[in-house]
Design an enzyme around this catalytic site. Structure first.
Site, PDB file in Angstrom:
ATOM      1  N   SER A   9       4.173  50.818 -41.441  1.00 55.37           N
ATOM      2  CA  SER A   9       4.573  49.680 -40.619  1.00 55.37           C
ATOM      3  C   SER A   9       4.192  48.437 -41.399  1.00 55.37           C
ATOM      4  O   SER A   9       3.036  48.284 -41.808  1.00 55.37           O
ATOM      5  CB  SER A   9       3.828  49.706 -39.290  1.00 55.37           C
ATOM      6  OG  SER A   9       3.846  48.403 -38.739  1.00 55.37           O
ATOM      7  N   HIS A  33       8.864  50.619 -41.576  1.00 52.01           N
ATOM      8  CA  HIS A  33       8.934  50.384 -40.132  1.00 52.01           C
ATOM      9  C   HIS A  33       8.695  48.892 -39.888  1.00 52.01           C
ATOM     10  O   HIS A  33       7.625  48.368 -40.220  1.00 52.01           O
ATOM     11  CB  HIS A  33       7.866  51.247 -39.456  1.00 52.01           C
ATOM     12  CG  HIS A  33       7.792  51.104 -37.981  1.00 52.01           C
ATOM     13  ND1 HIS A  33       8.474  51.933 -37.112  1.00 52.01           N
ATOM     14  CD2 HIS A  33       7.103  50.239 -37.194  1.00 52.01           C
ATOM     15  CE1 HIS A  33       8.209  51.584 -35.867  1.00 52.01           C
ATOM     16  NE2 HIS A  33       7.373  50.561 -35.884  1.00 52.01           N
ATOM     17  N   ASP A  35       8.257  45.910 -37.312  1.00 50.95           N
ATOM     18  CA  ASP A  35       7.915  45.615 -35.921  1.00 50.95           C
ATOM     19  C   ASP A  35       8.437  44.242 -35.521  1.00 50.95           C
ATOM     20  O   ASP A  35       8.032  43.224 -36.095  1.00 50.95           O
ATOM     21  CB  ASP A  35       6.391  45.673 -35.734  1.00 50.95           C
ATOM     22  CG  ASP A  35       5.888  47.103 -35.702  1.00 50.95           C
ATOM     23  OD1 ASP A  35       6.481  47.907 -34.961  1.00 50.95           O
ATOM     24  OD2 ASP A  35       4.913  47.414 -36.417  1.00 50.95           O
ATOM     25  N   MET A  37       8.670  41.616 -32.483  1.00 49.32           N
ATOM     26  CA  MET A  37       8.024  41.318 -31.191  1.00 49.32           C
ATOM     27  C   MET A  37       8.439  39.938 -30.711  1.00 49.32           C
ATOM     28  O   MET A  37       8.463  38.994 -31.496  1.00 49.32           O
ATOM     29  CB  MET A  37       6.505  41.345 -31.369  1.00 49.32           C
ATOM     30  CG  MET A  37       5.971  42.637 -31.950  1.00 49.32           C
ATOM     31  SD  MET A  37       4.185  42.537 -32.066  1.00 49.32           S
ATOM     32  CE  MET A  37       3.814  44.091 -32.876  1.00 49.32           C
ATOM     33  N   HIS A  64      12.001  48.291 -35.097  1.00 53.82           N
ATOM     34  CA  HIS A  64      11.434  48.634 -33.787  1.00 53.82           C
ATOM     35  C   HIS A  64      11.456  47.372 -32.932  1.00 53.82           C
ATOM     36  O   HIS A  64      10.600  46.499 -33.090  1.00 53.82           O
ATOM     37  CB  HIS A  64      10.009  49.171 -34.022  1.00 53.82           C
ATOM     38  CG  HIS A  64       9.237  49.469 -32.785  1.00 53.82           C
ATOM     39  ND1 HIS A  64       7.876  49.716 -32.793  1.00 53.82           N
ATOM     40  CD2 HIS A  64       9.625  49.563 -31.492  1.00 53.82           C
ATOM     41  CE1 HIS A  64       7.461  49.949 -31.565  1.00 53.82           C
ATOM     42  NE2 HIS A  64       8.503  49.846 -30.756  1.00 53.82           N
ATOM     43  N   MET A  66      10.654  45.382 -30.048  1.00 58.81           N
ATOM     44  CA  MET A  66       9.788  45.234 -28.872  1.00 58.81           C
ATOM     45  C   MET A  66      10.173  43.917 -28.217  1.00 58.81           C
ATOM     46  O   MET A  66       9.420  42.929 -28.266  1.00 58.81           O
ATOM     47  CB  MET A  66       8.315  45.260 -29.311  1.00 58.81           C
ATOM     48  CG  MET A  66       7.866  46.648 -29.747  1.00 58.81           C
ATOM     49  SD  MET A  66       6.294  46.610 -30.629  1.00 58.81           S
ATOM     50  CE  MET A  66       6.894  46.341 -32.287  1.00 58.81           C
ATOM     51  N   MET A 135       5.404  56.063 -28.424  1.00 54.81           N
ATOM     52  CA  MET A 135       4.300  55.139 -28.720  1.00 54.81           C
ATOM     53  C   MET A 135       2.970  55.801 -28.363  1.00 54.81           C
ATOM     54  O   MET A 135       2.818  56.353 -27.272  1.00 54.81           O
ATOM     55  CB  MET A 135       4.423  53.842 -27.900  1.00 54.81           C
ATOM     56  CG  MET A 135       5.548  52.909 -28.294  1.00 54.81           C
ATOM     57  SD  MET A 135       5.534  52.325 -30.006  1.00 54.81           S
ATOM     58  CE  MET A 135       3.939  51.537 -30.136  1.00 54.81           C
ATOM     59  N   GLY A 140       2.359  45.996 -29.332  1.00 50.59           N
ATOM     60  CA  GLY A 140       2.012  44.574 -29.422  1.00 50.59           C
ATOM     61  C   GLY A 140       1.087  44.252 -30.582  1.00 50.59           C
ATOM     62  O   GLY A 140       1.182  43.183 -31.165  1.00 50.59           O
ATOM     63  N   PHE A 141       0.216  45.186 -30.902  1.00 50.72           N
ATOM     64  CA  PHE A 141      -0.766  44.900 -31.946  1.00 50.72           C
ATOM     65  C   PHE A 141      -1.040  46.135 -32.798  1.00 50.72           C
ATOM     66  O   PHE A 141      -1.011  47.268 -32.280  1.00 50.72           O
ATOM     67  CB  PHE A 141      -2.091  44.438 -31.323  1.00 50.72           C
ATOM     68  CG  PHE A 141      -1.937  43.184 -30.507  1.00 50.72           C
ATOM     69  CD1 PHE A 141      -2.014  41.931 -31.105  1.00 50.72           C
ATOM     70  CD2 PHE A 141      -1.682  43.257 -29.139  1.00 50.72           C
ATOM     71  CE1 PHE A 141      -1.835  40.775 -30.353  1.00 50.72           C
ATOM     72  CE2 PHE A 141      -1.505  42.111 -28.382  1.00 50.72           C
ATOM     73  CZ  PHE A 141      -1.578  40.861 -28.985  1.00 50.72           C
ATOM     74  N   GLY A 142      -1.332  45.901 -34.061  1.00 47.57           N
ATOM     75  CA  GLY A 142      -1.787  46.977 -34.929  1.00 47.57           C
ATOM     76  C   GLY A 142      -3.277  47.202 -34.686  1.00 47.57           C
ATOM     77  O   GLY A 142      -3.938  46.426 -33.992  1.00 47.57           O
ATOM     78  N   GLY A 143      -3.784  48.284 -35.234  1.00 40.67           N
ATOM     79  CA  GLY A 143      -5.226  48.517 -35.217  1.00 40.67           C
ATOM     80  C   GLY A 143      -5.821  49.040 -33.919  1.00 40.67           C
ATOM     81  O   GLY A 143      -7.035  49.003 -33.735  1.00 40.67           O
ATOM     82  N   ASP A 169       3.946  56.330 -33.220  1.00 35.79           N
ATOM     83  CA  ASP A 169       3.592  54.994 -33.711  1.00 35.79           C
ATOM     84  C   ASP A 169       2.382  54.475 -32.958  1.00 35.79           C
ATOM     85  O   ASP A 169       2.419  54.338 -31.738  1.00 35.79           O
ATOM     86  CB  ASP A 169       4.818  54.081 -33.501  1.00 35.79           C
ATOM     87  CG  ASP A 169       4.594  52.648 -33.963  1.00 35.79           C
ATOM     88  OD1 ASP A 169       3.593  52.380 -34.638  1.00 35.79           O
ATOM     89  OD2 ASP A 169       5.455  51.801 -33.635  1.00 35.79           O
ATOM     90  N   GLY A 170       1.314  54.181 -33.712  1.00 33.82           N
ATOM     91  CA  GLY A 170       0.127  53.574 -33.131  1.00 33.82           C
ATOM     92  C   GLY A 170      -1.125  54.401 -33.372  1.00 33.82           C
ATOM     93  O   GLY A 170      -1.200  55.551 -32.962  1.00 33.82           O
ATOM     94  N   GLY A 191       0.376  51.707 -39.711  1.00 34.73           N
ATOM     95  CA  GLY A 191       0.166  50.311 -40.090  1.00 34.73           C
ATOM     96  C   GLY A 191      -1.144  50.155 -40.833  1.00 34.73           C
ATOM     97  O   GLY A 191      -1.207  50.306 -42.056  1.00 34.73           O
ATOM     98  N   SER A 192      -2.213  49.910 -40.061  1.00 27.12           N
ATOM     99  CA  SER A 192      -3.524  49.623 -40.659  1.00 27.12           C
ATOM    100  C   SER A 192      -3.960  50.677 -41.664  1.00 27.12           C
ATOM    101  O   SER A 192      -4.511  50.339 -42.716  1.00 27.12           O
ATOM    102  CB  SER A 192      -4.591  49.554 -39.571  1.00 27.12           C
ATOM    103  OG  SER A 192      -4.086  48.986 -38.409  1.00 27.12           O
TER     104      SER A 192
HETATM  105  C1  DX5 Z   1       2.401  48.368 -32.437  1.00 25.40           C
HETATM  106  C2  DX5 Z   1       3.445  48.579 -33.486  1.00 25.40           C
HETATM  107  C3  DX5 Z   1       3.010  49.487 -34.567  1.00 25.40           C
HETATM  108  C4  DX5 Z   1       1.846  48.983 -35.365  1.00 25.40           C
HETATM  109  C5  DX5 Z   1       1.062  50.174 -35.798  1.00 25.40           C
HETATM  110  O1  DX5 Z   1       2.961  47.597 -31.425  1.00 25.40           O
HETATM  111  O2  DX5 Z   1       4.613  49.122 -32.919  1.00 25.40           O
HETATM  112  O3  DX5 Z   1       4.088  49.832 -35.425  1.00 25.40           O
HETATM  113  O4  DX5 Z   1       2.209  48.217 -36.487  1.00 25.40           O
HETATM  114  O5  DX5 Z   1      -0.137  49.763 -36.331  1.00 25.40           O
HETATM  115  P1  DX5 Z   1      -1.384  50.758 -36.449  1.00 25.40           P
HETATM  116  O6  DX5 Z   1      -0.956  51.888 -37.331  1.00 25.40           O
HETATM  117  O7  DX5 Z   1      -2.433  49.902 -37.047  1.00 25.40           O
HETATM  118  O8  DX5 Z   1      -1.708  51.211 -35.059  1.00 25.40           O
HETATM  119 ZN    ZN Z   2       6.173  49.860 -34.321  1.00 26.96          ZN
END
Ligand code: DX5
Ligand code: ZN
Length: 212
Positions: A9, A33, A35, A37, A64, A66, A135, A140-143, A169-170, A191-192
Site C-alpha cells: 500500500s 495498492h 488508498d 480517502m 481502493h 474509500m 478489510m 482510514g489509517f495505516g498502522g 488489507d490492514g 502498508g507499514s
Molecule cells: C487503511 C488502508 C490500508 C493501509 C494499510 O485504510 O486501506 O491499505 O494503507 O496499512 P497497514 O498495512 O499499515 O495497516
Molecule cells: Zn487500502
C-alpha cells in the site's frame, strides 16, 4: 487457489518523489495498492485520480476508493490508469451498476467490506466481481492492529468461490498474513510492514515466504 500476490500500500510513500519511491518497490511488488480517502467515508484524506495519472510503472494499480458516491469517480480512475477499481459495499448505492461501469471501462472491479460488514451484504455481487477485499482494520489509517475476527469471512468466501481473488488489507505482517492465507486470502496488502521497514525488499520477501 489463485496466484499469491504481494501488494504494497503506497499510502506511506514519498508523494513528493513518488515515481522514484515506487521504482525501488517494483522488483518485489505484484500490485501497487493506492488508498483513496475522501475525509467523509473515512476520517482522513489522501490522494485522487490526478496523482494516479502521474504514476509511471508497469505494476498494476489497484485503487481502493474509500469515498462516498464511488460512482462519481469511476471514470476518472479508469482514465488515470487504474487496473482494478475497488468500491466499498457500505458506500455504493448500487453495487451491480458500479461494478458493471468499472468493467465496461476496461478495468477489473473489486468490492470491499469493512470489518463490521457481513458477507451477506455482498453475496449477490460475488459472482460478478474480479476481486473481493476484506478489510482487517477500520479503513482510514495505516498502522492499525489486525482484526482476526474477520478471518471467518475470508474462509466463507474462499469455500464458495475457489477461483476468486481475495485480498486482505490492514495490519498485515508475516504473522497476520499467514493467518489470512490459511483462511484463503491470496492478495496481501501491506502498508507499514513494507514501507516503514528499514529494508522494504527484505520485508516483502519475508511476507512472501510466510504465505507461499
Ligand atoms: C487503511 C488502508 C490500508 C493501509 C494499510 O485504510 O486501506 O491499505 O494503507 O496499512 P497497514 O498495512 O499499515 O495497516
Ligand atoms: Zn487500502
Amino acid at each position: 487457489m489463485p496466484k499469491i500476490k504481494i501488494a504494497p500500500s503506497i499510502l506511506g510513500a514519498d508523494y513528493g518523489d513518488l515515481n522514484h519511491d515506487l521504482q525501488r518497490l517494483e522488483p518485489f511488488s505484484d500490485i501497487f495498492h493506492v488508498d483513496v480517502m475522501d475525509g467523509n467515508f473515512v476520517p482522513n484524506l489522501s490522494v485522487g485520480a490526478p496523482v494516479v495519472r502521474c504514476i509511471k510503472t508497469t505494476i498494476p494499480l489497484d485503487c481502493h476508493l474509500m469515498v462516498l458516491h464511488p460512482d462519481r469517480y469511476i471514470e476518472a480512475f479508469a482514465e488515470a490508469g487504474a487496473h482494478t477499481i475497488l468500491i466499498h459495499a457500505e458506500a455504493s448505492k448500487n453495487m451491480k451498476k458500479d461494478i458493471e461501469k468499472i468493467q465496461s471501462l476496461g478495468c477489473d472491479a473489486g468490492v470491499v467490506i469493512n470489518p463490521a460488514t457481513p458477507v451477506s451484504k455482498i453475496e449477490k455481487v460475488l459472482s460478478l466481481v474480479d476481486q473481493v477485499l476484506v478489510m482487517s482494520v477500520n479503513p482510514g489509517f495505516g498502522g492499525q492492529p489486525f482484526m482476526a475476527e474477520v478471518l471467518p469471512k475470508i474462509t466463507w468466501i474462499r469455500e464458495h468461490y475457489p477461483n476468486l481473488d481475495i485480498s486482505v488489507d490492514g495490519g498485515i505482517d508475516e504473522k497476520t498474513a499467514s493467518y489470512a492465507r490459511a483462511a484463503g486470502a491470496n492478495i496481501f496488502v501491506a502498508g507499514s510492514y513494507i514501507l516503514k521497514a528499514d529494508d522494504p525488499k527484505k520485508a516483502a520477501e519475508k511476507l512472501r515466504k510466510a504465505v507461499q
